[in-house]
Motif scaffolding. Structure first.
Motif, PDB file in Angstrom:
ATOM      1  N   HIS A 100       0.830  -1.206   0.000  1.00 29.25           N
ATOM      2  CA  HIS A 100       0.000   0.000   0.000  1.00 29.25           C
ATOM      3  C   HIS A 100       0.865   1.257   0.000  1.00 29.25           C
ATOM      4  CE1 HIS A 100      -2.834   2.998   1.830  1.00 29.25           C
ATOM      5  NE2 HIS A 100      -3.684   2.369   1.038  1.00 29.25           N
ATOM      6  N   VAL A 125      -2.956  -3.313  -4.504  1.00 27.95           N
ATOM      7  CA  VAL A 125      -3.302  -3.138  -3.093  1.00 27.95           C
ATOM      8  C   VAL A 125      -4.398  -4.116  -2.674  1.00 27.95           C
ATOM      9  CG1 VAL A 125      -4.263  -1.518  -1.404  1.00 27.95           C
ATOM     10  CG2 VAL A 125      -2.548  -0.735  -3.043  1.00 27.95           C
ATOM     11  N   CYS A 133     -10.210  -1.649  -1.525  1.00 27.82           N
ATOM     12  CA  CYS A 133      -9.496  -0.468  -2.022  1.00 27.82           C
ATOM     13  C   CYS A 133     -10.007  -0.087  -3.416  1.00 27.82           C
ATOM     14  CB  CYS A 133      -7.993  -0.751  -2.069  1.00 27.82           C
ATOM     15  SG  CYS A 133      -7.018   0.613  -2.732  1.00 27.82           S
TER      16      CYS A 133
END
Length: 231
Positions: A100, A125, A133
């Motif tokens: 991330h 991610v 996400c």
């Protein structure tokens, strides 16, 4: 009556009369990765005191021993350095946060104007452990990062961003095989390449990623060049 002797001719009966015994005291407990079990287990951190025994009874102190880590499952004892290894749960979280952070750093270096770069970053991610996400969330985080640090989109990797990368990657690097460290760098490279060739700022951000992962500069250059070549 003659004393018992082993195959080497030594008297063995004495071992039944004299011996040593260790009395263990628990100091702490928790979870750890047990190398014997190959997974996360509970542990106790123990310290002990040895004593000579006579006919099984402790008679004279022989000194302290330990501390050691005892697995609650297999009961094996390990040195306390085994606690430096993250649990499987902790390792997964560290890896997720590392991907991330790298994605945000590369997006911040290249800007969030490219939908393709945002989609590539969000996919990486999500695969790392953030299933919810979205591209919009990453774009908002990059904007917040720039507002917080005063950084301009596409500018070289500044001290604040470099610190973020090192904080996420330094603790993880010793526990990753070379292929694992390279994989994180290459994920960042694919995000950077999603909207075209590397920019200077993207290369600098990826060089910082490589340094935090203890990848040499020459190896970083080789990997970044390989990422540009279609497989």
């Amino acid at each position: 009556m003659l004393p018992e002797r082993g195959r080497d001719g030594r008297v063995t009966g004495l071992s039944r009369i004299f011996g040593t015994r260790t009395a263990w005291t628990a100091l702490a407990d928790g979870d750890f990765f047990c190398p014997g079990c190959g997974g996360d287990r509970n542990y106790q951190r123990l310290t002990g005191r040895r004593r000579f025994t006579l006919l099984g009874l402790p008679v004279l102190p022989r000194g302290a021993c330990g501390p050691v880590v005892e697995c609650a499952a297999c009961r094996r004892h390990y040195g306390t350095e085994v606690l430096d290894h993250p649990t499987t749960t902790r390792f997964s979280a560290m890896l997720r946060d590392a991907v991330h952070t790298v994605a945000l750093a590369v997006l911040a270096a290249g800007g969030t104007g490219s939908r393709t770069a945002l989609e590539t970053a969000a996919a990486a991610v999500r695969a790392a452990g953030f299933p919810d996400c979205t591209e919009e969330q990453l774009a908002a985080l990059v904007e917040a990062l720039e507002a917080d640090t005063g950084r301009i989109t596409g500018a070289p990797c500044g001290p604040g961003l470099a610190i973020e990368l090192h904080e996420a990657l330094d603790p993880l690097a010793p526990h990753l095989a070379p292929a694992g460290r390279e994989s994180i760098l290459l994920q960042g490279a694919r995000i950077a390449l999603a909207d075209g060739p590397y920019t200077t700022a993207e290369r600098e951000a990826l060089a910082t990623v490589g340094a935090a992962l203890t990848i040499t500069g020459d190896e970083v250059n080789r990997l970044l060049a390989a990422a540009r070549t279609p497989s």
